[in-house]
Enzyme design. Structure first.
Site, PDB file in Angstrom:
ATOM      1  N   GLY A 130       0.853  -1.190   0.000  1.00  0.00           N
ATOM      2  CA  GLY A 130       0.000   0.000   0.000  1.00  0.00           C
ATOM      3  C   GLY A 130       0.884   1.234   0.000  1.00  0.00           C
ATOM      4  O   GLY A 130       1.130   1.849  -1.030  1.00  0.00           O
ATOM      5  N   GLU A 362      -4.649   7.388  -0.555  1.00  0.00           N
ATOM      6  CA  GLU A 362      -3.765   8.294  -1.330  1.00  0.00           C
ATOM      7  C   GLU A 362      -2.544   8.729  -0.519  1.00  0.00           C
ATOM      8  O   GLU A 362      -2.079   9.861  -0.612  1.00  0.00           O
ATOM      9  CB  GLU A 362      -4.543   9.484  -1.891  1.00  0.00           C
ATOM     10  CG  GLU A 362      -5.552   9.002  -2.919  1.00  0.00           C
ATOM     11  CD  GLU A 362      -6.049  10.072  -3.840  1.00  0.00           C
ATOM     12  OE1 GLU A 362      -5.289  10.984  -4.189  1.00  0.00           O
ATOM     13  OE2 GLU A 362      -7.232   9.975  -4.228  1.00  0.00           O
ATOM     14  N   THR A 364      -0.825   7.596   3.440  1.00  0.00           N
ATOM     15  CA  THR A 364      -1.220   7.839   4.833  1.00  0.00           C
ATOM     16  C   THR A 364      -0.607   9.155   5.333  1.00  0.00           C
ATOM     17  O   THR A 364       0.286   9.720   4.686  1.00  0.00           O
ATOM     18  CB  THR A 364      -0.705   6.697   5.752  1.00  0.00           C
ATOM     19  OG1 THR A 364       0.730   6.723   5.730  1.00  0.00           O
ATOM     20  CG2 THR A 364      -1.202   5.332   5.288  1.00  0.00           C
TER      21      THR A 364
HETATM   22  C1  LIG Z   1     -11.510   3.152   1.421  1.00  0.00           C
HETATM   23  C2  LIG Z   1     -10.208   2.977   0.701  1.00  0.00           C
HETATM   24  C3  LIG Z   1     -10.117   3.295  -0.642  1.00  0.00           C
HETATM   25  C4  LIG Z   1      -8.928   3.100  -1.342  1.00  0.00           C
HETATM   26  N1  LIG Z   1      -8.882   3.342  -2.694  1.00  0.00           N
HETATM   27  C5  LIG Z   1      -7.773   2.980  -3.391  1.00  0.00           C
HETATM   28  C6  LIG Z   1      -7.763   3.053  -4.823  1.00  0.00           C
HETATM   29  O1  LIG Z   1      -8.737   3.478  -5.456  1.00  0.00           O
HETATM   30  N2  LIG Z   1      -6.657   2.630  -5.472  1.00  0.00           N
HETATM   31  C7  LIG Z   1      -5.558   2.162  -4.822  1.00  0.00           C
HETATM   32  O2  LIG Z   1      -4.585   1.801  -5.477  1.00  0.00           O
HETATM   33  N3  LIG Z   1      -5.540   2.073  -3.455  1.00  0.00           N
HETATM   34  C8  LIG Z   1      -6.621   2.462  -2.737  1.00  0.00           C
HETATM   35  N4  LIG Z   1      -6.613   2.363  -1.362  1.00  0.00           N
HETATM   36  C9  LIG Z   1      -5.439   1.849  -0.681  1.00  0.00           C
HETATM   37  C10 LIG Z   1      -4.685   2.881   0.140  1.00  0.00           C
HETATM   38  O3  LIG Z   1      -4.027   3.774  -0.720  1.00  0.00           O
HETATM   39  C11 LIG Z   1      -3.741   2.155   1.099  1.00  0.00           C
HETATM   40  O4  LIG Z   1      -4.535   1.498   2.058  1.00  0.00           O
HETATM   41  C12 LIG Z   1      -2.774   3.095   1.772  1.00  0.00           C
HETATM   42  O5  LIG Z   1      -1.822   3.582   0.853  1.00  0.00           O
HETATM   43  C13 LIG Z   1      -2.042   2.439   2.947  1.00  0.00           C
HETATM   44  O6  LIG Z   1      -1.485   1.233   2.567  1.00  0.00           O
HETATM   45  P1  LIG Z   1      -1.701  -0.082   3.484  1.00  0.00           P
HETATM   46  O7  LIG Z   1      -3.135  -0.183   3.778  1.00  0.00           O
HETATM   47  O8  LIG Z   1      -1.023  -1.217   2.829  1.00  0.00           O
HETATM   48  O9  LIG Z   1      -0.963   0.247   4.834  1.00  0.00           O
HETATM   49  P2  LIG Z   1       0.578  -0.002   5.130  1.00  0.00           P
HETATM   50  O10 LIG Z   1       1.398   0.529   4.033  1.00  0.00           O
HETATM   51  O11 LIG Z   1       0.770  -1.424   5.517  1.00  0.00           O
HETATM   52  O12 LIG Z   1       0.772   0.907   6.412  1.00  0.00           O
HETATM   53  C14 LIG Z   1       0.346   0.506   7.710  1.00  0.00           C
HETATM   54  C15 LIG Z   1       0.755   1.593   8.686  1.00  0.00           C
HETATM   55  O13 LIG Z   1       2.192   1.736   8.670  1.00  0.00           O
HETATM   56  C16 LIG Z   1       2.543   3.078   8.360  1.00  0.00           C
HETATM   57  N5  LIG Z   1       3.749   3.068   7.538  1.00  0.00           N
HETATM   58  C17 LIG Z   1       4.002   2.338   6.422  1.00  0.00           C
HETATM   59  N6  LIG Z   1       5.229   2.599   5.944  1.00  0.00           N
HETATM   60  C18 LIG Z   1       5.764   3.556   6.746  1.00  0.00           C
HETATM   61  C19 LIG Z   1       6.998   4.254   6.775  1.00  0.00           C
HETATM   62  N7  LIG Z   1       7.925   4.081   5.840  1.00  0.00           N
HETATM   63  N8  LIG Z   1       7.201   5.123   7.784  1.00  0.00           N
HETATM   64  C20 LIG Z   1       6.240   5.355   8.725  1.00  0.00           C
HETATM   65  N9  LIG Z   1       5.055   4.740   8.734  1.00  0.00           N
HETATM   66  C21 LIG Z   1       4.806   3.841   7.763  1.00  0.00           C
HETATM   67  C22 LIG Z   1       1.353   3.634   7.596  1.00  0.00           C
HETATM   68  O14 LIG Z   1       1.300   5.062   7.675  1.00  0.00           O
HETATM   69  C23 LIG Z   1       0.197   2.971   8.322  1.00  0.00           C
HETATM   70  O15 LIG Z   1      -0.087   3.681   9.491  1.00  0.00           O
HETATM   71  C24 LIG Z   1      -7.791   2.609  -0.646  1.00  0.00           C
HETATM   72  C25 LIG Z   1      -7.877   2.312   0.720  1.00  0.00           C
HETATM   73  C26 LIG Z   1      -9.058   2.476   1.396  1.00  0.00           C
HETATM   74  C27 LIG Z   1      -9.123   2.106   2.845  1.00  0.00           C
END
Ligand SMILES: Cc1cc2nc3c(=O)[nH]c(=O)nc-3n(C[C@H](O)[C@H](O)[C@H](O)COP(=O)(O)OP(=O)(O)OC[C@H]3O[C@@H](n4cnc5c(N)ncnc54)[C@H](O)[C@@H]3O)c2cc1C
Length: 379
Positions: A130, A362, A364
């Protein structure tokens, strides 16, 4: 410098505001409860020109800027950020086409969006990737002139309804960002299957689903970014769309403030309206501060984009500040309404649930800070 709102902008804001009042607010609670997207509302918004506003005129669009796009978003978000997210998500899919598409791709796919009320989705995220976009594993392989895609995308907004998808994939996951390309994939492609729809905490009216790609053949005409160019395209797309999340946050906060002020004038404790207690009044003032600041930030970020000023830092500041402010503001609105705020009789509990995802999708709030800090450290 000019902070005035032009007559054109006023017209746009009025149209979107009226639409929100007449079409979104009346159905928002029911759609949230039923986790249902109101397609008739999307079609009506499309008819009014509130969908895909930034498609250039030569491809059938209104040719509006990112600032105008965000002015619309703020108004729609006032009614329901779930419905707004699904109405505005086409922007996320059309932006990479606008940025990197050739004339034939723009004619075909931007033309589709402007000739019919259809949806398109943008897909970078995967179960294992993500925040770490470069960690994607959905693979593309060149076979003759064509490309074959295999993998799974998840949390894809509007995936259930989309007519086409902008899919990012890699030639070799070990290459990270150097292996990533982008493809336009038609809905009716063999091997493409829409999977599980997510049962979400908030923004429940917005469709979010899994996308399976199983030996999906993509013709070379539909390559949007060649190997090694996809990551840059994904990042530039986010740079252009993040201010719009701040606009959505502004709309949500304005709604929270309006609900909280109305309640604070009516509800009495210790013989006076609660808004006269300084601790409650301070919460209201804090909300107004956050709204004004976020609104100015998204407007500046949008203005930058429309005037060729490349400034990802302001886009990320707008997104991070707006999302975090919206979360705090919605929590405070619930607090102002006390026990009533915690029930579904009032709209503020929904605002609190809806606000959370603004800090997640888009990029976090943590990722925005990384983008900002990287720019600071690179001088
Ligand atoms: C309702 C919804 C709609 C969405 N729509 C789309 C879409 O249309 N297209 C699409 O492609 N995606 C979409 N997403 C996905 C969204 O972009 C991702 O969920 C988001 O980028 C976070 O990725 P993840 O869930 O894998 O969390 P992770 O990347 O696993 O992160 C988990 C936690 O760790 C933190 N973290 C991760 N890496 C770091 C770092 N290097 N330093 C500090 N903190 C970190 C994050 O901030 C978060 O708090 C959607 C998500 C939701 C919930």
């Amino acid at each position: 410098m000019d902070f005035s709102v032009s007559d054109e902008h006023k017209g746009l804001i009025d149209t979107a505001r009226r639409f929100t009042k007449e079409r979104i607010i009346p159905v928002a609670a029911e759609c949230d409860r039923e986790s249902r997207f109101p397609m008739d509302v999307f079609k009506a918004a499309w008819e009014l020109g509130l969908v895909n506003p930034s498609v250039p005129e030569e491809y059938g669009g209104a040719g509006l800027g990112e600032l105008e796009n965000s002015l619309i978003t703020e108004q729609l978000a006032y009614g329901c950020t779930g419905i707004q997210t699904s109405i505005t998500a086409n922007q996320l899919a059309l932006t990479p086409i606008r940025l990197a598409g050739n004339d034939a791709q723009k004619k075909k796919y931007l033309g589709l969006l402007t000739s019919e009320p259809i949806m398109a989705s943008y897909a970078t995220s995967e179960p294992g990737a993500g925040s770490d976009v470069a960690g994607m594993t959905t693979k593309f392989k060149k076979v003759g002139d064509d490309f074959v895609l295999n993998g799974q995308k998840c949390w894809i907004t509007n995936a259930t309804y989309a007519r086409f998808y902008v899919v990012f994939a890699t030639s070799d996951a070990a290459q990270r960002h150097k292996g990533i390309g982008a493809f336009i994939v038609d809905r009716d492609s063999e091997g493409l299957k829409v999977g599980k729809k997510e049962d979400k905490l908030g923004q429940r009216a917005s469709d979010t689903a899994v996308l399976h790609l199983d030996d999906v053949v993509v013709k070379k005409e539909n390559v949007l970014a060649a190997e090694g160019q996809g990551f840059k395209l994904a990042m530039e797309t986010f740079n252009q769309t993040r201010p719009d999340i701040a606009a959505g946050a502004t709309g949500l906060m304005q709604r929270a403030l309006d609900e909280a002020v109305a309640y604070a004038k009516e509800r009495k404790t210790f013989g006076v309206p609660i808004g006269q207690h300084q601790l409650v009044a301070a919460m209201l003032a804090e909300m107004a501060i956050k709204i004004e600041a976020t609104r100015l930030l998204y407007m500046k970020a949008g203005w930058n984009l429309d005037n060729g000023v490349r400034d990802p830092m302001t886009s990320s500041i707008a997104k991070a500040f707006g999302a975090d402010s919206a979360m705090q503001t919605a929590v405070d609105a619930v607090q102002v309404l006390g026990g009533n705020g915690y029930t579904k009789e009032y709209p503020v509990e929904k605002l609190m649930r809806d606000a959370k995802v603004l800090q997640i999708y888009e990029g976090t709030s943590q990722i925005q800070r990384i983008v900002i800090a990287k720019q600071l450290m690179s001088g």
